[in-house]
Scaffold this motif. Structure first.
Motif, mmCIF file in Angstrom:
data_model
loop_
_atom_site.group_PDB
_atom_site.id
_atom_site.type_symbol
_atom_site.label_atom_id
_atom_site.label_comp_id
_atom_site.label_asym_id
_atom_site.label_seq_id
_atom_site.Cartn_x
_atom_site.Cartn_y
_atom_site.Cartn_z
ATOM 1 N N ALA A 42 0.836 -1.209 0.000
ATOM 2 C CA ALA A 42 0.000 0.000 0.000
ATOM 3 C C ALA A 42 0.866 1.252 0.000
ATOM 4 N N ALA A 43 1.950 1.230 0.780
ATOM 5 C CA ALA A 43 2.842 2.394 0.821
ATOM 6 C C ALA A 43 3.477 2.646 -0.539
ATOM 7 N N ALA A 44 3.875 1.579 -1.227
ATOM 8 C CA ALA A 44 4.502 1.733 -2.540
ATOM 9 C C ALA A 44 3.515 2.281 -3.563
ATOM 10 N N MET A 45 2.255 1.904 -3.444
ATOM 11 C CA MET A 45 1.241 2.461 -4.351
ATOM 12 C C MET A 45 1.009 3.936 -4.038
ATOM 13 N N TRP A 46 0.807 4.266 -2.765
ATOM 14 C CA TRP A 46 0.584 5.665 -2.395
ATOM 15 C C TRP A 46 1.756 6.537 -2.825
ATOM 16 N N ALA A 47 2.981 6.021 -2.676
ATOM 17 C CA ALA A 47 4.165 6.807 -3.037
ATOM 18 C C ALA A 47 4.174 7.168 -4.512
ATOM 19 N N ARG A 48 3.443 6.408 -5.317
ATOM 20 C CA ARG A 48 3.357 6.660 -6.757
ATOM 21 C C ARG A 48 2.031 7.316 -7.150
ATOM 22 N N GLY A 49 1.271 7.761 -6.163
ATOM 23 C CA GLY A 49 0.026 8.456 -6.441
ATOM 24 C C GLY A 49 -1.134 7.544 -6.771
ATOM 25 N N LEU A 50 -1.036 6.258 -6.412
ATOM 26 C CA LEU A 50 -2.099 5.295 -6.697
ATOM 27 C C LEU A 50 -2.876 4.973 -5.434
ATOM 28 N N HIS A 51 -4.165 4.739 -5.590
ATOM 29 C CA HIS A 51 -4.988 4.292 -4.467
ATOM 30 C C HIS A 51 -4.880 2.770 -4.348
ATOM 31 N N PRO A 52 -4.571 2.244 -3.164
ATOM 32 C CA PRO A 52 -4.577 0.787 -2.976
ATOM 33 C C PRO A 52 -6.006 0.283 -2.798
ATOM 34 N N ALA A 53 -6.692 0.091 -3.913
ATOM 35 C CA ALA A 53 -8.089 -0.332 -3.852
ATOM 36 C C ALA A 53 -8.218 -1.724 -3.254
ATOM 37 N N LEU A 54 -7.200 -2.558 -3.434
ATOM 38 C CA LEU A 54 -7.164 -3.895 -2.838
ATOM 39 C C LEU A 54 -5.710 -4.295 -2.663
ATOM 40 N N THR A 55 -5.402 -4.859 -1.497
ATOM 41 C CA THR A 55 -4.075 -5.402 -1.237
ATOM 42 C C THR A 55 -4.252 -6.708 -0.471
ATOM 43 N N LEU A 56 -3.977 -7.821 -1.122
ATOM 44 C CA LEU A 56 -4.042 -9.131 -0.487
ATOM 45 C C LEU A 56 -2.634 -9.663 -0.299
ATOM 46 N N ALA A 57 -2.418 -10.381 0.790
ATOM 47 C CA ALA A 57 -1.101 -10.964 1.046
ATOM 48 C C ALA A 57 -1.271 -12.272 1.792
ATOM 49 N N ALA A 58 -0.474 -13.271 1.410
ATOM 50 C CA ALA A 58 -0.512 -14.563 2.090
ATOM 51 C C ALA A 58 0.880 -15.151 2.124
ATOM 52 N N GLY A 59 1.220 -15.747 3.246
ATOM 53 C CA GLY A 59 2.487 -16.448 3.390
ATOM 54 C C GLY A 59 2.340 -17.929 3.107
ATOM 55 N N ASP A 60 3.354 -18.676 3.486
ATOM 56 C CA ASP A 60 3.458 -20.084 3.101
ATOM 57 C C ASP A 60 2.276 -20.925 3.565
ATOM 58 N N ARG A 61 1.785 -20.721 4.784
ATOM 59 C CA ARG A 61 0.713 -21.577 5.294
ATOM 60 C C ARG A 61 -0.643 -21.249 4.679
ATOM 61 N N ARG A 62 -0.984 -19.957 4.595
ATOM 62 C CA ARG A 62 -2.328 -19.575 4.189
ATOM 63 C C ARG A 62 -2.490 -19.516 2.673
ATOM 64 N N LEU A 63 -1.379 -19.408 1.964
ATOM 65 C CA LEU A 63 -1.440 -19.212 0.521
ATOM 66 C C LEU A 63 -2.241 -20.305 -0.210
ATOM 67 N N PRO A 64 -2.008 -21.596 0.078
ATOM 68 C CA PRO A 64 -2.775 -22.614 -0.641
ATOM 69 C C PRO A 64 -4.197 -22.815 -0.128
ATOM 70 N N LEU A 65 -4.557 -22.169 0.985
ATOM 71 C CA LEU A 65 -5.853 -22.417 1.607
ATOM 72 C C LEU A 65 -6.959 -21.509 1.100
ATOM 73 N N TYR A 66 -6.606 -20.254 0.772
ATOM 74 C CA TYR A 66 -7.623 -19.240 0.506
ATOM 75 C C TYR A 66 -7.340 -18.523 -0.808
ATOM 76 N N ARG A 67 -8.412 -18.318 -1.585
ATOM 77 C CA ARG A 67 -8.245 -17.576 -2.842
ATOM 78 C C ARG A 67 -8.182 -16.064 -2.595
#
Length: 367
Positions: free
Chosen positions: A177-202
Protein backbone atom coordinates in the motif's frame (compact mmCIF):
# COMPACT_ATOMS: atom_id res chain seq x y z
CA UNK A 1 -6.99 14.59 -27.09
CA UNK A 2 -6.63 16.58 -23.86
CA UNK A 3 -8.89 16.04 -20.86
CA UNK A 4 -11.31 18.83 -21.72
CA UNK A 5 -11.70 17.43 -25.24
CA UNK A 6 -12.28 13.97 -23.80
CA UNK A 7 -14.93 15.34 -21.46
CA UNK A 8 -16.68 17.02 -24.39
CA UNK A 9 -16.73 13.72 -26.27
CA UNK A 10 -18.22 11.95 -23.27
CA UNK A 11 -20.82 14.68 -22.80
CA UNK A 12 -21.87 14.03 -26.39
CA UNK A 13 -22.33 10.35 -25.53
CA UNK A 14 -24.38 11.23 -22.45
CA UNK A 15 -26.58 13.62 -24.41
CA UNK A 16 -27.11 11.03 -27.10
CA UNK A 17 -28.35 8.72 -24.33
CA UNK A 18 -30.73 11.45 -23.17
CA UNK A 19 -32.08 11.75 -26.69
CA UNK A 20 -32.49 7.98 -27.07
CA UNK A 21 -34.29 7.58 -23.75
CA UNK A 22 -36.19 10.88 -23.68
CA UNK A 23 -34.82 11.49 -20.17
CA UNK A 24 -34.25 14.98 -18.78
CA UNK A 25 -30.88 14.39 -17.15
CA UNK A 26 -28.13 11.96 -16.18
CA UNK A 27 -26.78 11.99 -12.62
CA UNK A 28 -23.50 10.14 -11.95
CA UNK A 29 -22.64 9.59 -8.28
CA UNK A 30 -20.18 6.69 -8.18
CA UNK A 31 -16.41 7.07 -7.98
CA UNK A 32 -16.12 5.03 -11.19
CA UNK A 33 -18.58 7.08 -13.22
CA UNK A 34 -17.26 10.38 -11.90
CA UNK A 35 -13.75 9.43 -13.04
CA UNK A 36 -15.08 8.40 -16.46
CA UNK A 37 -17.13 11.57 -16.95
CA UNK A 38 -14.32 13.90 -15.83
CA UNK A 39 -11.54 12.15 -17.80
CA UNK A 40 -9.72 10.90 -14.74
CA UNK A 41 -10.90 13.23 -11.99
CA UNK A 42 -11.64 11.91 -8.52
CA UNK A 43 -14.54 12.51 -6.16
CA UNK A 44 -13.03 10.15 -3.58
CA UNK A 45 -12.25 11.12 -0.01
CA UNK A 46 -13.23 7.94 1.84
CA UNK A 47 -11.57 5.09 -0.07
CA UNK A 48 -14.15 2.56 1.11
CA UNK A 49 -17.10 4.55 -0.29
CA UNK A 50 -18.61 3.74 -3.67
CA UNK A 51 -19.88 7.31 -4.08
CA UNK A 52 -17.80 10.39 -3.47
CA UNK A 53 -18.02 14.01 -2.41
CA UNK A 54 -19.20 15.27 -5.79
CA UNK A 55 -21.39 14.10 -8.63
CA UNK A 56 -22.02 14.94 -12.26
CA UNK A 57 -25.33 16.20 -13.65
CA UNK A 58 -25.84 16.45 -17.40
CA UNK A 59 -28.88 17.81 -19.25
CA UNK A 60 -29.36 18.37 -22.98
CA UNK A 61 -27.95 21.91 -22.63
CA UNK A 62 -25.78 22.05 -19.49
CA UNK A 63 -23.32 20.05 -17.39
CA UNK A 64 -22.42 20.53 -13.73
CA UNK A 65 -20.29 19.07 -11.00
CA UNK A 66 -22.44 19.13 -7.88
CA UNK A 67 -20.60 19.40 -4.58
CA UNK A 68 -20.51 21.31 -1.29
CA UNK A 69 -18.50 24.20 0.10
CA UNK A 70 -15.92 21.90 1.69
CA UNK A 71 -14.81 20.39 -1.62
CA UNK A 72 -15.55 22.95 -4.33
CA UNK A 73 -12.26 24.84 -4.47
CA UNK A 74 -10.11 21.69 -4.33
CA UNK A 75 -12.12 20.02 -7.07
CA UNK A 76 -11.79 23.10 -9.25
CA UNK A 77 -8.04 23.38 -8.62
CA UNK A 78 -7.03 19.72 -8.69
CA UNK A 79 -9.64 17.41 -10.22
CA UNK A 80 -11.16 19.32 -13.14
CA UNK A 81 -8.97 20.33 -16.09
CA UNK A 82 -8.54 23.87 -17.25
CA UNK A 83 -11.25 24.67 -19.74
CA UNK A 84 -13.55 21.97 -18.37
CA UNK A 85 -17.08 22.11 -19.81
CA UNK A 86 -18.47 21.52 -16.31
CA UNK A 87 -19.85 24.30 -14.18
CA UNK A 88 -19.65 23.99 -10.40
CA UNK A 89 -22.90 23.97 -8.46
CA UNK A 90 -22.10 24.37 -4.77
CA UNK A 91 -24.41 23.91 -1.80
CA UNK A 92 -23.69 24.47 1.92
CA UNK A 93 -22.42 21.21 3.43
CA UNK A 94 -25.19 21.19 6.05
CA UNK A 95 -27.97 21.80 3.52
CA UNK A 96 -27.88 18.80 1.25
CA UNK A 97 -31.53 19.25 0.30
CA UNK A 98 -30.49 22.24 -1.82
CA UNK A 99 -28.71 19.89 -4.22
CA UNK A 100 -31.83 17.83 -4.83
CA UNK A 101 -33.84 21.00 -5.36
CA UNK A 102 -31.30 22.17 -7.94
CA UNK A 103 -31.47 18.85 -9.82
CA UNK A 104 -35.27 19.01 -9.94
CA UNK A 105 -35.16 22.57 -11.23
CA UNK A 106 -32.47 21.81 -13.83
CA UNK A 107 -34.39 18.81 -15.15
CA UNK A 108 -37.83 20.42 -14.74
CA UNK A 109 -38.96 17.44 -12.71
CA UNK A 110 -38.34 15.01 -15.57
CA UNK A 111 -36.82 11.55 -15.45
CA UNK A 112 -33.18 11.39 -14.35
CA UNK A 113 -30.98 8.41 -15.21
CA UNK A 114 -28.41 7.49 -12.57
CA UNK A 115 -25.73 4.92 -11.82
CA UNK A 116 -27.04 4.92 -8.24
CA UNK A 117 -30.75 5.83 -8.30
CA UNK A 118 -31.67 7.40 -4.97
CA UNK A 119 -35.17 6.01 -4.70
CA UNK A 120 -36.75 9.26 -5.82
CA UNK A 121 -39.59 8.36 -8.20
CA UNK A 122 -38.07 10.38 -11.04
CA UNK A 123 -34.73 8.47 -10.97
CA UNK A 124 -34.04 5.31 -13.00
CA UNK A 125 -31.03 3.14 -13.77
CA UNK A 126 -28.62 3.84 -16.60
CA UNK A 127 -29.37 2.00 -19.85
CA UNK A 128 -27.17 -0.95 -20.83
CA UNK A 129 -26.00 0.88 -23.95
CA UNK A 130 -24.31 3.60 -21.87
CA UNK A 131 -22.77 1.10 -19.45
CA UNK A 132 -21.33 -0.89 -22.36
CA UNK A 133 -19.97 2.29 -23.94
CA UNK A 134 -17.85 2.88 -20.84
CA UNK A 135 -16.07 -0.44 -21.33
CA UNK A 136 -14.47 0.68 -24.62
CA UNK A 137 -11.40 2.83 -24.02
CA UNK A 138 -10.53 6.06 -25.81
CA UNK A 139 -6.86 6.59 -26.81
CA UNK A 140 -6.45 9.16 -24.02
CA UNK A 141 -7.80 6.67 -21.48
CA UNK A 142 -5.35 4.04 -22.68
CA UNK A 143 -2.47 6.46 -22.20
CA UNK A 144 -3.52 6.98 -18.58
CA UNK A 145 -3.98 3.24 -18.17
CA UNK A 146 -0.43 2.57 -19.37
CA UNK A 147 0.87 5.00 -16.77
CA UNK A 148 -1.10 3.34 -13.97
CA UNK A 149 0.04 -0.12 -15.08
CA UNK A 150 3.69 0.88 -15.14
CA UNK A 151 3.53 2.45 -11.70
CA UNK A 152 1.60 -0.46 -10.18
CA UNK A 153 4.00 -3.07 -11.53
CA UNK A 154 7.02 -1.06 -10.38
CA UNK A 155 5.50 -0.82 -6.90
CA UNK A 156 4.99 -4.58 -6.84
CA UNK A 157 8.57 -5.29 -7.92
CA UNK A 158 9.97 -2.87 -5.34
CA UNK A 159 8.08 -4.50 -2.48
CA UNK A 160 8.82 -8.12 -3.34
CA UNK A 161 12.52 -7.46 -3.85
CA UNK A 162 12.63 -5.96 -0.34
CA UNK A 163 10.33 -8.42 1.46
CA UNK A 164 11.73 -10.73 4.12
CA UNK A 165 10.51 -14.16 5.26
CA UNK A 166 10.22 -12.78 8.80
CA UNK A 167 7.71 -10.14 7.73
CA UNK A 168 4.08 -10.65 8.63
CA UNK A 169 1.39 -10.60 5.97
CA UNK A 170 0.30 -7.26 7.43
CA UNK A 171 3.80 -5.88 6.86
CA UNK A 172 3.86 -7.12 3.28
CA UNK A 173 0.44 -5.64 2.51
CA UNK A 174 1.41 -2.41 4.26
CA UNK A 175 4.57 -2.12 2.20
CA UNK A 176 2.50 -2.71 -0.92
CA UNK A 177 0.00 0.00 0.00
CA UNK A 178 2.84 2.39 0.82
CA UNK A 179 4.50 1.73 -2.54
CA UNK A 180 1.24 2.46 -4.35
CA UNK A 181 0.58 5.67 -2.40
CA UNK A 182 4.17 6.81 -3.04
CA UNK A 183 3.36 6.66 -6.76
CA UNK A 184 0.03 8.46 -6.44
CA UNK A 185 -2.10 5.29 -6.70
CA UNK A 186 -4.99 4.29 -4.47
CA UNK A 187 -4.58 0.79 -2.98
CA UNK A 188 -8.09 -0.33 -3.85
CA UNK A 189 -7.16 -3.89 -2.84
CA UNK A 190 -4.08 -5.40 -1.24
CA UNK A 191 -4.04 -9.13 -0.49
CA UNK A 192 -1.10 -10.96 1.05
CA UNK A 193 -0.51 -14.56 2.09
CA UNK A 194 2.49 -16.45 3.39
CA UNK A 195 3.46 -20.08 3.10
CA UNK A 196 0.71 -21.58 5.29
CA UNK A 197 -2.33 -19.57 4.19
CA UNK A 198 -1.44 -19.21 0.52
CA UNK A 199 -2.77 -22.61 -0.64
CA UNK A 200 -5.85 -22.42 1.61
CA UNK A 201 -7.62 -19.24 0.51
CA UNK A 202 -8.24 -17.58 -2.84
CA UNK A 203 -8.83 -14.17 -1.20
CA UNK A 204 -6.32 -14.08 1.66
CA UNK A 205 -6.92 -10.89 3.59
CA UNK A 206 -3.60 -10.14 5.30
CA UNK A 207 -3.08 -11.55 8.79
CA UNK A 208 -0.44 -11.27 11.48
CA UNK A 209 1.22 -14.54 10.45
CA UNK A 210 4.82 -14.48 9.27
CA UNK A 211 5.45 -15.19 5.60
CA UNK A 212 7.87 -18.08 5.87
CA UNK A 213 9.10 -19.81 2.73
CA UNK A 214 6.96 -17.97 0.15
CA UNK A 215 4.42 -15.19 -0.26
CA UNK A 216 1.77 -13.96 -2.69
CA UNK A 217 0.93 -10.27 -3.09
CA UNK A 218 -2.12 -9.00 -5.00
CA UNK A 219 -2.81 -5.40 -6.05
CA UNK A 220 -5.80 -3.59 -7.42
CA UNK A 221 -4.20 -0.19 -7.96
CA UNK A 222 -6.40 2.76 -8.92
CA UNK A 223 -5.12 5.82 -10.73
CA UNK A 224 -7.20 8.38 -12.67
CA UNK A 225 -10.15 6.13 -11.77
CA UNK A 226 -8.69 3.21 -13.75
CA UNK A 227 -7.85 -0.04 -11.96
CA UNK A 228 -4.88 -2.27 -12.69
CA UNK A 229 -4.92 -5.76 -11.17
CA UNK A 230 -1.83 -7.93 -10.79
CA UNK A 231 -0.59 -10.86 -8.71
CA UNK A 232 3.00 -11.87 -8.00
CA UNK A 233 4.87 -14.46 -5.91
CA UNK A 234 8.18 -14.44 -4.08
CA UNK A 235 10.11 -17.46 -2.79
CA UNK A 236 12.75 -16.99 -0.12
CA UNK A 237 14.58 -20.12 -1.21
CA UNK A 238 14.82 -22.15 -4.40
CA UNK A 239 11.62 -23.36 -5.99
CA UNK A 240 11.09 -27.10 -5.87
CA UNK A 241 10.20 -28.92 -9.05
CA UNK A 242 6.60 -29.19 -7.85
CA UNK A 243 6.53 -25.40 -7.26
CA UNK A 244 7.78 -24.74 -10.78
CA UNK A 245 5.28 -27.14 -12.29
CA UNK A 246 2.38 -25.61 -10.35
CA UNK A 247 3.17 -22.10 -11.58
CA UNK A 248 3.82 -23.34 -15.11
CA UNK A 249 0.44 -25.10 -15.07
CA UNK A 250 -1.50 -21.99 -14.08
CA UNK A 251 0.29 -19.95 -16.75
CA UNK A 252 -0.67 -22.53 -19.38
CA UNK A 253 -4.29 -22.40 -18.20
CA UNK A 254 -4.25 -18.61 -18.38
CA UNK A 255 -2.86 -18.82 -21.93
CA UNK A 256 -6.11 -20.50 -22.98
CA UNK A 257 -8.11 -17.51 -21.76
CA UNK A 258 -5.73 -15.09 -23.45
CA UNK A 259 -5.80 -17.04 -26.72
CA UNK A 260 -9.61 -16.93 -26.72
CA UNK A 261 -9.73 -13.20 -25.90
CA UNK A 262 -10.68 -11.90 -29.32
CA UNK A 263 -13.07 -9.24 -30.56
CA UNK A 264 -16.71 -10.38 -30.63
CA UNK A 265 -16.03 -13.45 -28.48
CA UNK A 266 -18.65 -13.90 -25.73
CA UNK A 267 -17.27 -14.05 -22.22
CA UNK A 268 -19.01 -17.33 -21.48
CA UNK A 269 -17.06 -18.96 -24.32
CA UNK A 270 -13.82 -17.98 -22.58
CA UNK A 271 -15.20 -19.29 -19.28
CA UNK A 272 -15.97 -22.67 -20.88
CA UNK A 273 -12.51 -22.77 -22.48
CA UNK A 274 -10.99 -22.20 -19.04
CA UNK A 275 -13.15 -24.95 -17.53
CA UNK A 276 -11.86 -27.37 -20.16
CA UNK A 277 -8.26 -26.28 -19.56
CA UNK A 278 -8.58 -26.90 -15.82
CA UNK A 279 -9.91 -30.41 -16.47
CA UNK A 280 -7.12 -31.18 -18.91
CA UNK A 281 -4.53 -30.16 -16.32
CA UNK A 282 -6.12 -32.25 -13.58
CA UNK A 283 -8.04 -29.55 -11.67
CA UNK A 284 -11.70 -30.11 -12.67
CA UNK A 285 -13.12 -28.23 -9.65
CA UNK A 286 -10.90 -25.14 -9.86
CA UNK A 287 -13.32 -23.26 -12.12
CA UNK A 288 -15.80 -23.25 -9.22
CA UNK A 289 -13.32 -22.33 -6.50
CA UNK A 290 -12.66 -18.74 -7.60
CA UNK A 291 -13.94 -16.29 -10.20
CA UNK A 292 -11.76 -16.22 -13.29
CA UNK A 293 -11.80 -12.50 -14.05
CA UNK A 294 -13.21 -10.75 -17.08
CA UNK A 295 -13.36 -7.21 -18.40
CA UNK A 296 -11.96 -4.33 -16.34
CA UNK A 297 -11.65 -0.56 -16.48
CA UNK A 298 -13.17 1.87 -14.01
CA UNK A 299 -14.02 -1.18 -11.94
CA UNK A 300 -11.58 -3.90 -10.94
CA UNK A 301 -13.92 -6.05 -13.00
CA UNK A 302 -16.62 -4.51 -15.15
CA UNK A 303 -18.06 -7.93 -16.04
CA UNK A 304 -16.95 -11.20 -14.44
CA UNK A 305 -17.06 -14.08 -16.93
CA UNK A 306 -19.42 -16.90 -15.99
CA UNK A 307 -21.18 -19.69 -17.86
CA UNK A 308 -24.13 -17.31 -18.33
CA UNK A 309 -22.26 -14.14 -19.39
CA UNK A 310 -23.09 -13.53 -23.04
CA UNK A 311 -21.48 -10.07 -23.31
CA UNK A 312 -19.15 -9.98 -26.31
CA UNK A 313 -15.70 -8.45 -26.29
CA UNK A 314 -15.27 -5.15 -28.12
CA UNK A 315 -12.02 -3.24 -28.65
CA UNK A 316 -10.12 -1.59 -27.23
CA UNK A 317 -11.30 -3.18 -23.99
CA UNK A 318 -9.47 -4.00 -20.76
CA UNK A 319 -9.16 -7.62 -19.59
CA UNK A 320 -7.94 -9.04 -16.31
CA UNK A 321 -8.04 -12.83 -16.04
CA UNK A 322 -7.01 -14.44 -12.75
CA UNK A 323 -7.11 -18.24 -12.94
CA UNK A 324 -5.86 -20.07 -9.86
CA UNK A 325 -5.19 -23.48 -8.37
CA UNK A 326 -4.19 -24.23 -4.76
CA UNK A 327 -0.87 -22.48 -4.22
CA UNK A 328 -0.67 -20.69 -7.58
CA UNK A 329 -2.40 -17.78 -9.26
CA UNK A 330 -1.61 -15.56 -12.21
CA UNK A 331 -2.99 -12.11 -13.03
CA UNK A 332 -2.20 -9.11 -15.17
CA UNK A 333 -4.20 -6.38 -16.86
CA UNK A 334 -4.31 -6.35 -20.66
CA UNK A 335 -5.69 -4.22 -23.48
CA UNK A 336 -7.44 -6.11 -26.26
CA UNK A 337 -6.84 -4.09 -29.44
CA UNK A 338 -9.01 -4.14 -32.59
CA UNK A 339 -6.49 -6.41 -34.36
CA UNK A 340 -6.89 -8.96 -31.51
CA UNK A 341 -3.42 -8.26 -30.15
CA UNK A 342 -3.03 -8.10 -26.36
CA UNK A 343 -0.96 -5.43 -24.62
CA UNK A 344 0.10 -6.22 -21.06
CA UNK A 345 -0.29 -3.03 -19.02
CA UNK A 346 1.17 -4.43 -15.80
CA UNK A 347 4.26 -6.20 -17.10
CA UNK A 348 7.55 -5.14 -15.49
CA UNK A 349 10.58 -6.42 -17.43
CA UNK A 350 12.60 -6.16 -14.21
CA UNK A 351 10.52 -8.91 -12.61
CA UNK A 352 11.39 -12.54 -13.48
CA UNK A 353 9.46 -13.81 -16.48
CA UNK A 354 9.36 -16.48 -19.15
CA UNK A 355 7.62 -17.01 -22.46
CA UNK A 356 4.33 -18.90 -22.32
CA UNK A 357 2.37 -19.42 -25.54
CA UNK A 358 4.25 -16.58 -27.19
CA UNK A 359 3.77 -14.07 -24.36
CA UNK A 360 6.11 -12.92 -21.61
CA UNK A 361 4.53 -13.90 -18.30
CA UNK A 362 5.77 -13.22 -14.80
CA UNK A 363 7.06 -16.13 -12.73
CA UNK A 364 7.89 -16.28 -9.01
CA UNK A 365 10.80 -14.20 -7.81
CA UNK A 366 13.44 -16.39 -6.15
CA UNK A 367 15.31 -14.73 -3.32
Amino acid sequence: MNRSEEISEKLAVLRNTLQETDAAGIRLRGTDWFAWATAGGSNTVLLAAEAGVAEVLVTPTDAWVLTDEIEAQRLKDEELPEGSPYKLQVNPWAQGSERQAFVEEATQGGQVLSDKPSGVSTEAALPASLIQHRWVMLPSELERYRQVGRLASEAMTEVLTQAQPTWTEHQLAGAGAAAMWARGLHPALTLAAGDRRLPLYRHPLPSGETLGRQAMLVFCARGHGLIVSLTRFVFFDKLSESDRQRHRTIAEIEAVALDHSQVDTPLNAIYHALATAYEQHGFPNAIREHHQGGTAGYGAREVVATAETSDRLAAPVILAWNPSIPGAKIEDTFVLHPDNSLENLSFDPQFPHQEIAGRLRSIPLER
